[in-house]
Scaffold this active site. Structure first.
Site, PDB file in Angstrom:
ATOM      1  N   HIS A  51      60.826 -62.913 -57.993  1.00 35.73           N
ATOM      2  CA  HIS A  51      59.755 -61.938 -58.159  1.00 35.73           C
ATOM      3  C   HIS A  51      59.633 -61.463 -59.611  1.00 35.73           C
ATOM      4  O   HIS A  51      58.543 -61.278 -60.123  1.00 35.73           O
ATOM      5  CB  HIS A  51      60.057 -60.745 -57.239  1.00 35.73           C
ATOM      6  CG  HIS A  51      58.960 -59.774 -57.117  1.00 35.73           C
ATOM      7  ND1 HIS A  51      57.889 -59.988 -56.290  1.00 35.73           N
ATOM      8  CD2 HIS A  51      58.750 -58.590 -57.725  1.00 35.73           C
ATOM      9  CE1 HIS A  51      57.068 -58.963 -56.390  1.00 35.73           C
ATOM     10  NE2 HIS A  51      57.564 -58.103 -57.255  1.00 35.73           N
ATOM     11  N   GLU A  95      48.338 -57.946 -57.354  1.00 35.05           N
ATOM     12  CA  GLU A  95      49.756 -58.071 -57.015  1.00 35.05           C
ATOM     13  C   GLU A  95      49.937 -58.081 -55.501  1.00 35.05           C
ATOM     14  O   GLU A  95      49.164 -57.467 -54.777  1.00 35.05           O
ATOM     15  CB  GLU A  95      50.510 -56.902 -57.635  1.00 35.05           C
ATOM     16  CG  GLU A  95      52.002 -57.063 -57.531  1.00 35.05           C
ATOM     17  CD  GLU A  95      52.712 -56.398 -58.710  1.00 35.05           C
ATOM     18  OE1 GLU A  95      52.657 -56.971 -59.808  1.00 35.05           O
ATOM     19  OE2 GLU A  95      53.287 -55.343 -58.508  1.00 35.05           O
ATOM     20  N   SER A  96      50.987 -58.756 -55.056  1.00 39.27           N
ATOM     21  CA  SER A  96      51.205 -58.874 -53.615  1.00 39.27           C
ATOM     22  C   SER A  96      52.202 -57.828 -53.133  1.00 39.27           C
ATOM     23  O   SER A  96      53.081 -57.405 -53.880  1.00 39.27           O
ATOM     24  CB  SER A  96      51.759 -60.257 -53.289  1.00 39.27           C
ATOM     25  OG  SER A  96      53.002 -60.431 -53.924  1.00 39.27           O
ATOM     26  N   HIS A  97      52.047 -57.415 -51.891  1.00 36.34           N
ATOM     27  CA  HIS A  97      53.075 -56.616 -51.231  1.00 36.34           C
ATOM     28  C   HIS A  97      53.220 -57.144 -49.807  1.00 36.34           C
ATOM     29  O   HIS A  97      53.105 -56.420 -48.836  1.00 36.34           O
ATOM     30  CB  HIS A  97      52.729 -55.116 -51.265  1.00 36.34           C
ATOM     31  CG  HIS A  97      53.853 -54.286 -51.776  1.00 36.34           C
ATOM     32  ND1 HIS A  97      54.061 -52.989 -51.417  1.00 36.34           N
ATOM     33  CD2 HIS A  97      54.863 -54.592 -52.628  1.00 36.34           C
ATOM     34  CE1 HIS A  97      55.137 -52.529 -52.043  1.00 36.34           C
ATOM     35  NE2 HIS A  97      55.635 -53.473 -52.769  1.00 36.34           N
ATOM     36  N   HIS A  99      55.773 -58.976 -47.926  1.00 38.31           N
ATOM     37  CA  HIS A  99      56.881 -58.727 -47.010  1.00 38.31           C
ATOM     38  C   HIS A  99      57.002 -57.266 -46.600  1.00 38.31           C
ATOM     39  O   HIS A  99      57.130 -56.967 -45.419  1.00 38.31           O
ATOM     40  CB  HIS A  99      58.191 -59.247 -47.614  1.00 38.31           C
ATOM     41  CG  HIS A  99      58.280 -60.741 -47.582  1.00 38.31           C
ATOM     42  ND1 HIS A  99      58.958 -61.466 -48.521  1.00 38.31           N
ATOM     43  CD2 HIS A  99      57.747 -61.636 -46.727  1.00 38.31           C
ATOM     44  CE1 HIS A  99      58.841 -62.757 -48.238  1.00 38.31           C
ATOM     45  NE2 HIS A  99      58.114 -62.889 -47.152  1.00 38.31           N
ATOM     46  N   ASP A 119      50.169 -50.348 -62.707  1.00 42.30           N
ATOM     47  CA  ASP A 119      50.109 -51.396 -63.724  1.00 42.30           C
ATOM     48  C   ASP A 119      48.900 -51.191 -64.627  1.00 42.30           C
ATOM     49  O   ASP A 119      48.937 -51.469 -65.815  1.00 42.30           O
ATOM     50  CB  ASP A 119      50.005 -52.782 -63.061  1.00 42.30           C
ATOM     51  CG  ASP A 119      51.377 -53.374 -62.779  1.00 42.30           C
ATOM     52  OD1 ASP A 119      52.318 -53.078 -63.541  1.00 42.30           O
ATOM     53  OD2 ASP A 119      51.503 -54.134 -61.808  1.00 42.30           O
ATOM     54  N   ASN A 533      50.103 -62.820 -60.403  1.00 44.35           N
ATOM     55  CA  ASN A 533      51.339 -62.544 -59.705  1.00 44.35           C
ATOM     56  C   ASN A 533      51.630 -63.739 -58.808  1.00 44.35           C
ATOM     57  O   ASN A 533      50.716 -64.418 -58.371  1.00 44.35           O
ATOM     58  CB  ASN A 533      51.138 -61.257 -58.883  1.00 44.35           C
ATOM     59  CG  ASN A 533      52.351 -60.871 -58.089  1.00 44.35           C
ATOM     60  OD1 ASN A 533      52.384 -60.997 -56.880  1.00 44.35           O
ATOM     61  ND2 ASN A 533      53.366 -60.401 -58.782  1.00 44.35           N
TER      62      ASN A 533
HETATM   63  N1  LIG Z   1      49.941 -66.440 -61.298  1.00 44.11           N
HETATM   64  C1  LIG Z   1      49.904 -65.870 -62.494  1.00 44.11           C
HETATM   65  N2  LIG Z   1      48.962 -66.205 -63.371  1.00 44.11           N
HETATM   66  C2  LIG Z   1      48.917 -65.608 -64.562  1.00 44.11           C
HETATM   67  N3  LIG Z   1      49.738 -64.659 -64.965  1.00 44.11           N
HETATM   68  C3  LIG Z   1      50.685 -64.288 -64.151  1.00 44.11           C
HETATM   69  C4  LIG Z   1      50.811 -64.867 -62.875  1.00 44.11           C
HETATM   70  N4  LIG Z   1      51.814 -64.297 -62.240  1.00 44.11           N
HETATM   71  C5  LIG Z   1      52.299 -63.374 -63.090  1.00 44.11           C
HETATM   72  N5  LIG Z   1      51.612 -63.375 -64.251  1.00 44.11           N
HETATM   73  C6  LIG Z   1      51.842 -62.480 -65.369  1.00 44.11           C
HETATM   74  O1  LIG Z   1      53.231 -62.333 -65.569  1.00 44.11           O
HETATM   75  C7  LIG Z   1      53.555 -60.987 -65.921  1.00 44.11           C
HETATM   76  C8  LIG Z   1      54.595 -60.407 -65.007  1.00 44.11           C
HETATM   77  O2  LIG Z   1      54.036 -60.188 -63.741  1.00 44.11           O
HETATM   78  P1  LIG Z   1      54.649 -59.144 -62.731  1.00 44.11           P
HETATM   79  O3  LIG Z   1      56.120 -59.341 -62.670  1.00 44.11           O
HETATM   80  O4  LIG Z   1      53.874 -59.238 -61.481  1.00 44.11           O
HETATM   81  O5  LIG Z   1      54.311 -57.799 -63.497  1.00 44.11           O
HETATM   82  P2  LIG Z   1      54.775 -56.360 -63.069  1.00 44.11           P
HETATM   83  O6  LIG Z   1      56.183 -56.262 -63.435  1.00 44.11           O
HETATM   84  O7  LIG Z   1      53.882 -55.494 -63.876  1.00 44.11           O
HETATM   85  O8  LIG Z   1      54.569 -56.242 -61.610  1.00 44.11           O
HETATM   86  C9  LIG Z   1      52.257 -60.218 -65.864  1.00 44.11           C
HETATM   87  O9  LIG Z   1      51.748 -60.147 -67.169  1.00 44.11           O
HETATM   88  C10 LIG Z   1      51.362 -61.090 -65.034  1.00 44.11           C
HETATM   89  O10 LIG Z   1      50.021 -60.876 -65.397  1.00 44.11           O
HETATM   90 MG   LIG Z   2      53.817 -53.691 -64.171  1.00 42.65          MG
END
Ligand SMILES: Nc1ncnc2c1ncn2[C@@H]1O[C@H](COP(=O)(O)OP(=O)(O)O)[C@@H](O)[C@H]1O
Ligand SMILES: [Mg+2]
Lengths: 737, 80, 232, 80
Positions: A51, A95-97, A99, A119, A533
């Site tokens: 994740h 973003e997914s939630h 589970h 975010d 995400n």
């Molecule tokens: N499928 C994807 N396509 C493009 N960018 C992604 C994808 N998945 C994640 N990212 C980018 O990777 C970074 C980390 O994502 P994430 O861990 O979900 O962020 P956060 O910690 O804010 O929840 C973010 O900048 C997100 O936009």
């Molecule tokens: Mg964030």
């Protein structure tokens, strides 16, 4: 080196419980040159978990196009940022939630919304819209109703109270989601382009401030749970889920925007999954700085919390911030005014180490880059999906009459009206909702107008299952089309890639295929990916969900007075279909719903035609020569027309070419198509313009009356259709309450 | 017969309502209240007069609907 | 005209109402934080905006109703000053005792955001002069607890004293409680205080004031206020 | 010391939530439940150990905030 306490001992079982593979643990031990403390094990498990680290997906995500004229900030930050002119930027992410929502639908969905809103406002943007994409199991599955009710109430409960209009989304049902529902939430905010805030820390010796609600033992190991495949025991295990507090989040929003305005903030990061750990490490790693935390100062809700618990708690509505020097008092006063906690819990260092102290003991001392942006990444083995057979119209039964088939489609769980859902969302708050849910894309006015944002979320999982590459392309193309249909210029996308277990080569193959398809379409349509995400391991007992790469699209409407809607407006206007109709029934909604078959290759997506046809439609909207536009997607032409008729409460008389069988013509799902209605007298000119642009255009008939008239079929009452379309979901849900 | 079911949040679960109420009581000048946690009560009228079977019915009702056992615990009480 | 919009923690439609007041009523608008004790001098109109004050925790409006500033609001009302409470503001007014009755959960137990038909019950108050009696307005609601109820005696008084401001109606203008958005008794969507200077209503006229967004049936209320205060 | 405040709707007031729960229990196959009325419970932690003064504090809290006496009644209980 300081003494790091170590009880209990680190056993292989403990390592496995933390979701680390033996080789990953080995790598970690080598990296730090000793056995880790339990707190360190917790930290690394959070950081290297799928994740947070994107270890299975990163190599593929890098292939996506992320640049474009409008892009201010692509992936890598809390949210993507695109320029919309006049010194303003749209800030958005999905973003997914999944589970947590399966385990506790109300709180799971609510905290999902809370997380994505955070975010967006972390970057200095005021949230102006929320969307969601939901996938539930088969509607006959005993848990489905309960999950739908809970998730919808949770999304509404959070967004309504927070005060953001929830303006759009997508909802689908399929047995493959029986044990793994999908809850993808998207938020969109507005900021001034010169007032955007980033996560990367800068400056040595600066105060790190904890903001928001207090820390409790919420969702400890939530991030690990989100990445672990479900087994039989999952429902019994009942992991702690977090409870959302939209009230606190609203205060946090106002307080954050206020301290940003006051110039107090150097960098800021929300505490999402794996809370304090992820946010602190990311701040340091991105800014090439070390971080030292003193947990004694962390505001706690419960007594006796250990360092391990504080580092892994997922309590909601919290932020971490690097404060501008000399601004401590001013920032604290603002937070106190809003009744929120404010505590200095550490500072930045030049050591590139992540040091955590608690009660005078060093609980963790780790290299920050290796934890954060240099986490492991895998090039996992994959096999491509077998191509499916292309079905001809004659391979598909036409035993059901066209009007009966239409009925089945518009009363199917996927295509019925979702009003029951979106009426539970406050979609009008803030007073800028130009187009509410129910159209192709939501349209939300920007400040005083005339500009507006167009927003949509899309994916057709059955296409992705049938052919990941074409399905990936289609998801992007459909989002692009939906924005186009309201007259917007598509700007950029956020994505939420939901798949099964990537350690299975066939699942990894689906992932790779979809990402390649998304990349190809984004490239061809000039529609870069700016955030997203990934949610993997959506499996129960080895059975994966349908591959579901949700695409959230954002477009710009230059003048909202010209934004287009899909309902028929007046009788006697000519109806055309833009784009070529061949009658593609493979992997269609017709095949699934009417024939109970899920097979065949999905319709190919011709990206050149997409671009050409879409640009053509947009030019017609701009020149105000059409009165209604709707893209053609699930269910094909007749479903699109029925939706236009129901929305406009007006019928139509239609014709079809003899060369294509009726079921294939009316229900085929050929791509790159729109139904348009010419303003009175504009038909001939539109035909000429289509010829000049090389765009296929076919006249279908004209609007009028209160029925839909088809050649050789019984006539269909629009009111009756509407009634059946509107009541399916309330009746279905009503059976539970 | 009458019974009362009391559903409360598990002690580790955040109770935003309770928190807000504490603050409000403080600012209303009600002193001496250190903490408040809010729960639900269900006053149930049951057919029959057998306590044991009523208890079974209510436990079933709690597990299936009245309590969200992910975050809540419950207790069944009978009026004397 | 000068309007004070009271802002509680969790209030979230304050910008919407401020926009309507300045755009339609041409009013000067002053946001007032709940912890203040006094209203700005020369306040003509006090508005309690929509939202989820204190998260709607405990009961909608209950905690806000007991905020410091509410004493000044009560004094303003007692002097005959105008007070408007919309949605959460209506709930606060009831909890504060400025209006009788209570708003409980919607009969269908779900939050509902939709356009409704609102019947104007009288067009001779400072809030409704720009409307016609019996006129049907298209105005949205957005609430989970808008089900107005009170004891029989109170309802009888409200009805006999002409204190029902708006009712949810069908498109033919008839009242059908089962068909309304929340199950409110007699279709009550808004009520006045005894001297008709305090109005509480669940629907959101402030969201329907611009043709870009939808019907503009909400304008009349803000026009009425401007006219009433000009005349005064 | 700990106390519990129970706030319930007056019996003449309609309780749609309770009604909905009755229906839901029936459709979940829980039988024997004739009626359900939902209320609230507040678990309060008080400073001091004097029952009488605690009772005064809580009554005050109820009158000022915890109960809406237009539709609700309350009761204060102490843990044994
Ligand atoms: N499928 C994807 N396509 C493009 N960018 C992604 C994808 N998945 C994640 N990212 C980018 O990777 C970074 C980390 O994502 P994430 O861990 O979900 O962020 P956060 O910690 O804010 O929840 C973010 O900048 C997100 O936009
Ligand atoms: Mg964030």
């Amino acid at each position: 080196m300081n003494l790091i306490p170590n009880t209990p001992n680190i056993t292989p079982e403990l390592v496995a419980e933390h979701g680390l593979k033996p080789e990953e643990y080995q790598r970690f031990v080598e990296l730090i040159g000793r056995e880790p403390s339990v707190t360190e094990l917790g930290i690394v498990s959070a950081m290297w978990n799928e994740h947070c680290s994107y270890k299975s997906s990163k190599v593929w995500l890098r292939t996506l196009p992320t640049k474009g004229a409008c892009v201010i900030q692509g992936p890598g930050e809390n949210a993507g940022v695109v320029d919309i002119g006049d010194g303003l930027a749209a800030v958005f992410k999905m973003e997914s939630h999944n589970h947590p929502s399966f385990i506790e639908p109300y709180q799971g969905a609510a905290t999902g919304v809370g997380g994505i809103l955070r975010d967006v406002f972390t970057m200095g943007a005021r949230p102006v819209a929320a969307l969601n994409a939901l996938r539930f199991g088969d509607c006959h599955h005993p848990r489905t109703r309960h999950l739908v009710a809970g998730v919808v109430a949770g999304i509404g409960g959070y967004g309504n109270s927070f005060g953001v209009p929830t303006v759009g989304g997508a909802v689908g049902f399929h047995e493959r989601y029986n044990g793994n529902i999908l809850v993808n939430a998207m938020a969109v905010g507005l900021a001034r382009t010169d007032e955007i805030f980033y996560a990367a820390a800068s400056g040595v010796g600066r105060a790190i401030v904890y903001l928001g609600s207090k820390t409790g033992r919420d969702g400890i190991h939530g991030a690990t749970m989100a990445s672990a495949e479900f087994g039989e025991g999952a429902e019994e295990k009942r992991p702690t889920v977090q409870v959302g507090d939209p009230f606190a989040e609203k205060l946090l929003l106002e307080a954050c925007l206020e301290i940003m305005k006051a110039g107090c903030v150097v960098s800021i990061q929300d505490m999402g999954a794996a809370g304090l750990t992820c946010s602190a490490v990311e701040m340091g790693a991105k800014g090439d700085l070390g971080i030292e935390l003193n947990l004694d100062a962390v505001p706690c809700r419960e007594t006796g919390m250990t360092a391990y618990e504080m580092m892994l708690s997922e309590s909601q509505e919290r932020m971490l911030m690097v404060l501008a020097p000399g601004k401590e008092e001013e920032a604290e006063a603002i937070f106190r005014k809003w009744g929120l906690d404010f505590a200095i819990i550490g500072h930045t260092t030049d050591t590139l180490r992540f040091v955590v102290k608690h009660k005078g003991v060093v609980e963790a001392d780790l290299p920050i880059k290796e934890l954060g942006d240099e986490a492991p990444e895998y090039y996992r083995p994959f096999v491509e999906s077998e191509p499916r057979k292309v079905l001809k119209p004659s391979d598909v039964s036409d035993a059901v009459s066209v009007p009966d088939a239409l009925d089945k489609l518009i009363m199917s769980p996927d295509l019925c009206s979702k009003r029951w859902i979106w009426e539970q969302y406050d979609h009008l708050i803030q007073g800028n909702t130009v187009q509410k849910p129910g159209g192709d894309a939501a349209v939300v006015r920007v400040e005083d107008g005339p500009k507006a944002l167009a927003l949509t979320s899309d994916v057709t999982p059955r296409y992705c299952e049938a052919d990941p590459f074409e399905g990936g392309k289609q998801a992007v193309a459909e989002a692009w089309r939906n924005l186009t249909a309201v007259g917007a210029i598509p700007l950029a996308v956020t994505d939420n890639l939901n798949f099964g277990n990537p350690e299975r080569p066939e699942i990894m193959g689906q992932f790779v295929g979809c990402v390649k398809g998304i990349g190809a379409a984004c490239e061809a349509l000039d529609f870069p990916v700016v955030s997203g995400n990934v949610s993997l391991y959506n499996e129960t007992n080895g059975k994966a969900i349908l591959p579901t790469p949700t695409i959230g699209g954002v477009g710009l409407v230059e003048d909202l007075h010209k934004s287009m809607t899909l309902g028929f407006k007046a009788a006697g206007e000519a109806i055309y279909v833009v784009g070529k109709t061949e009658g593609w029934l493979g992997a269609s909604a017709y095949l699934q719903t009417v024939c109970d078959r899920e097979e065949g290759a999905p319709p190919p997506v011709d990206l050149v035609a997409e671009k050409r046809n879409g640009d053509f439609v947009r030019s017609l909207i701009r020149d105000e020569v059409v009165t209604a536009v709707h893209d053609v997607s699930d269910g094909g032409l007749l479903v699109a027309i029925a939706e236009m008729a129901m929305a406009g409460e007006l019928g139509a008389s239609l014709d079809k070419p003899a060369s294509i069988p009726a079921h294939a013509f009316w229900f085929g799902e050929d791509q790159a198509r729109y139904v348009i209605v010419a303003a009175h007298g504009e038909g001939p000119d539109i035909v000429r313009r289509a010829e000049a642009a090389g765009v296929p255009l076919l006249k279908l008939g004209k609007t009028g009356g209160d029925r839909i008239l088809l050649p050789g079929e019984r006539s269909i009452s629009v009111e009756g259709l509407r009634d059946r379309n509107e009541t399916w979901l309330p009746i279905y849900m009503g059976a539970s309450s | 017969m009458k019974a009362r079911v009391i559903v409360t949040l598990k002690s580790a679960v955040l109770d935003p309502q309770g928190k807000a109420i504490e603050g409000a009581l403080r600012s209303l000048g009600v002193s001496g209240v250190q903490s408040v946690r809010q729960g639900k009560v269900f006053d149930v009228e049951l057919s029959g007069n057998d306590k044991a079977s009523a208890e079974t019915v209510l436990k079933d009702a709690c597990d299936k609907l009245l309590a969200n056992t992910v975050i809540e615990t419950y207790r069944v009480e009978f009026a004397e | 005209m000068k309007s004070a919009v009271i802002v509680f923690p969790g209030t979230n439609r304050e910008r919407d109402i401020q926009r309507a007041l300045s755009l339609v009523s041409h009013s000067k608008v002053v946001p007032v934080w709940h912890a203040e004790t006094d209203l700005p001098s020369n306040t003509d109109l006090v508005v309690l905006a929509g939202g989820f004050s204190y998260g709607d925790y405990l009961r909608c409006g209950a905690i806000a109703a007991r905020a410091k500033i509410m004493d000044s609001v009560r004094a303003h009302a007692e002097r005959g000053g105008l007070v408007l409470g919309i949605c959460n503001g209506f709930q606060i007014l009831c909890e504060a005792g400025l209006l009788p009755g209570v708003l409980v959960r919607n009969a269908k137990l779900r939050f509902v955001c939709r356009e409704v038909n609102l019947r104007v019950e009288r067009a001779d108050t400072p809030f409704t002069k720009a409307y016609r009696k019996g006129e049907l307005l298209r105005i949205p609601v957005a609430h989970g607890e808008g089900n107005y109820t009170a004891d029989e005696e109170t309802i009888r008084r409200l009805e006999s004293e002409g204190r029902v401001a708006f009712r949810y109606a069908r498109s033919d203008g008839e009242i059908d409680e089962t068909d309304g958005p929340n199950g409110a008794i007699n279709g009550i969507a808004g009520i006045y205080s005894e001297s008709h200077n305090v109005l509480g209503m669940m629907p959101h006229p402030e969201n329907y004031i611009e043709p870009e967004i939808g019907p503009i049936d909400g304008r009349g209320l803000f026009e009425s206020l401007a006219a009433a205060l000009k005349a005064a």
